[in-house]
Motif scaffolding. Structure first.
Motif, PDB file in Angstrom:
ATOM      1  N   VAL A  55       0.561  -7.102   4.853  1.00  0.00           N
ATOM      2  CA  VAL A  55       0.632  -5.719   4.371  1.00  0.00           C
ATOM      3  C   VAL A  55       2.019  -5.117   4.500  1.00  0.00           C
ATOM      4  CG1 VAL A  55      -0.504  -3.474   4.497  1.00  0.00           C
ATOM      5  CG2 VAL A  55      -1.615  -5.459   5.500  1.00  0.00           C
ATOM      6  N   THR A  56       2.423  -4.409   3.482  1.00  0.00           N
ATOM      7  CA  THR A  56       3.597  -3.561   3.561  1.00  0.00           C
ATOM      8  C   THR A  56       3.118  -2.180   3.158  1.00  0.00           C
ATOM      9  OG1 THR A  56       5.055  -5.368   2.923  1.00  0.00           O
ATOM     10  CG2 THR A  56       5.935  -3.156   2.707  1.00  0.00           C
ATOM     11  N   VAL A  57       3.354  -1.188   4.022  1.00  0.00           N
ATOM     12  CA  VAL A  57       2.893   0.161   3.719  1.00  0.00           C
ATOM     13  C   VAL A  57       4.091   1.079   3.526  1.00  0.00           C
ATOM     14  CG1 VAL A  57       1.233   1.909   4.371  1.00  0.00           C
ATOM     15  CG2 VAL A  57       1.142  -0.290   5.473  1.00  0.00           C
ATOM     16  N   VAL A  58       4.082   1.838   2.463  1.00  0.00           N
ATOM     17  CA  VAL A  58       5.142   2.823   2.242  1.00  0.00           C
ATOM     18  C   VAL A  58       4.521   4.179   1.965  1.00  0.00           C
ATOM     19  CG1 VAL A  58       6.840   1.140   1.448  1.00  0.00           C
ATOM     20  CG2 VAL A  58       5.342   2.242  -0.208  1.00  0.00           C
ATOM     21  N   ALA A 115       0.845  -1.193   0.000  1.00  0.00           N
ATOM     22  CA  ALA A 115       0.000   0.000   0.000  1.00  0.00           C
ATOM     23  C   ALA A 115       0.880   1.243   0.000  1.00  0.00           C
ATOM     24  CB  ALA A 115      -0.918   0.011   1.221  1.00  0.00           C
ATOM     25  N   VAL A 116       0.524   2.201  -0.830  1.00  0.00           N
ATOM     26  CA  VAL A 116       1.323   3.412  -0.979  1.00  0.00           C
ATOM     27  C   VAL A 116       0.436   4.626  -0.724  1.00  0.00           C
ATOM     28  CG1 VAL A 116       2.956   4.605  -2.492  1.00  0.00           C
ATOM     29  CG2 VAL A 116       2.468   2.177  -2.857  1.00  0.00           C
ATOM     30  N   ASP A 117       0.790   5.435   0.267  1.00  0.00           N
ATOM     31  CA  ASP A 117      -0.003   6.634   0.554  1.00  0.00           C
ATOM     32  C   ASP A 117       0.855   7.621   1.330  1.00  0.00           C
ATOM     33  OD1 ASP A 117      -2.052   8.531   1.287  1.00  0.00           O
ATOM     34  OD2 ASP A 117      -3.527   6.909   1.157  1.00  0.00           O
ATOM     35  N   ASP A 118       0.786   8.900   0.946  1.00  0.00           N
ATOM     36  CA  ASP A 118       1.603   9.896   1.643  1.00  0.00           C
ATOM     37  C   ASP A 118       0.939  10.360   2.943  1.00  0.00           C
ATOM     38  OD1 ASP A 118       0.622  13.081   0.369  1.00  0.00           O
ATOM     39  OD2 ASP A 118      -0.353  11.178  -0.054  1.00  0.00           O
TER      40      ASP A 118
END
Lengths: 150, 214
Positions: free
Chosen positions: B52-55, B30-33
């Motif tokens: 989940v891996t979140v960056v 998951a990618v979110d600023d």
């Protein structure tokens, strides 16, 4: 009986938060993500939201002091703030954000300042209300214990 | 090259762990600023039994996938070289992520730009489904993303039902993929084996495991 009463009180507070338009469906979505292992998820997210968004608010404050106003920058910051507010179900705050962005679009500086003030009010009111709600919910304890016989 | 070696070393460990206990769990990147949104999407996915891996950015996403094209200098020592070989093999035979969910509006690299970069890959990475999330319902934006190969465009805030629907869809695809991949894997591995000469024990172990999986 005390426990049952407390739980009812919590339910009443929650109900009014929805009735008065402070919260929307998204808040319920977040509550559905709570379980025994993560019973305070919503409170954690709300705390995170207030902590994280405070820098966006001071950023907006500074940017609104500029002359002439940089509407693109204001809109960009507000877009971020609106997103987070939407993610926790902050209905009134989100509505003010939308208004603010509309004023940015029409390059209405006075409108921006007005709606920013209003947004900050709603933001503060919601914070207080949610603090009360979470405190009461924690005091009432997990729902199961309310029905344990004395 | 030391950094790349490190990345591949991490990849190798992860891959070996997964190979030894194969999971039918979906691994989502998951990618979110937005900090708040990262926490929410992570919870949504965990509740849906996904790994989940979140960056926080497109750049980090590409780094995680090993696609950031950082080649560095050619100062390789022998062990680094063999880890590199393992990494190449591993990259060929498994994409470590089953789904990428990315926010559209991000500073630096937008979700759309990340989508394009992934779809431009000539490896298995191109096949990873990418879902775009956005708080804005802009038709031209949606069209553009779908045209570029996005699997779906989700309106934020993302709901549990959205994630469940996605997961079902991906899992169905995954079952078919596993069947296709088995054949592909054995072919690739055989080709590599015929080209490599002396192999370090680590490489041999990795390849043995891969062959066992086929």
């Amino acid at each position: 009986m005390d426990k049952v009463h407390s739980h009812r009180q919590v339910a009443v507070i929650k109900h009014s938060l929805f009735d008065q338009g402070y919260l929307d469906e998204q808040f319920i979505q977040l509550e559905e993500l709570q379980d025994d292992a993560n019973p305070n998820f919503v409170e954690e997210i709300v705390t995170l939201y207030y902590r994280d968004s405070s820098r966006l608010i001071s950023n907006l404050d500074h940017t609104l002091e500029r002359n002439p106003l940089d509407f693109n920058k204001l809109d960009t910051i507000m877009h971020q703030f609106k997103g987070s507010s939407s993610s926790i179900g902050a209905k009134k705050v989100k509505a003010e954000c939308t208004l603010f962005r509309e004023y940015c679009r029409t390059r209405n500086g006075e409108g921006c300042r007005r709606s920013f003030q209003q947004m900050k009010k709603e933001y503060a009111i919601l914070r207080k209300k949610l603090e009360t709600y979470f405190q009461m919910a924690r005091q009432a304890g997990p729902k199961e214990t309310a029905f344990r016989p004395k | 090259m030391a950094i790349t070696g490190e990345i591949f070393r991490q990849n190798l460990t992860e891959f070996l762990e997964e190979s030894l206990s194969p999971s039918s769990e979906l691994h989502v990147l998951a990618v979110d600023d937005s900090l708040v949104d990262r926490h929410v999407i992570e919870r949504l996915l965990k509740v849906s039994s996904c790994k989940v891996t979140v960056v926080e950015s497109g750049r980090r996403a590409l780094q995680y996938l090993g696609l950031d094209g950082e080649t560095g200098s050619l100062g390789l020592d022998v062990s680094e070289f063999w880890y590199l070989v393992c990494g190449v093999v591993l990259t060929l035979v498994s994409a470590k992520v089953n789904l990428i969910m990315t926010d559209y509006s991000m500073p630096g690299m937008t979700g759309y730009e990340l989508l394009k970069k992934i779809k431009q890959e000539s490896s298995m990475f191109r096949e990873i489904p990418v879902v775009i999330m956005s708080s804005e319902n802009v038709l031209t934006r949606i069209d553009r993303c779908l045209e570029e190969g996005a699997e779906e465009f989700l309106l934020k805030p993302v709901k549990l039902s959205d994630v469940r629907r996605l997961k079902d869809f991906i899992m169905k695809g995954k079952v078919k993929e596993v069947e296709k991949k088995s054949l592909k894997r054995s072919t690739i591995v055989c080709n590599i084996l015929t080209h490599l000469t002396s192999m370090r024990s680590v490489t041999i172990i990795a390849l043995t495991i891969i062959l066992k999986e086929c």
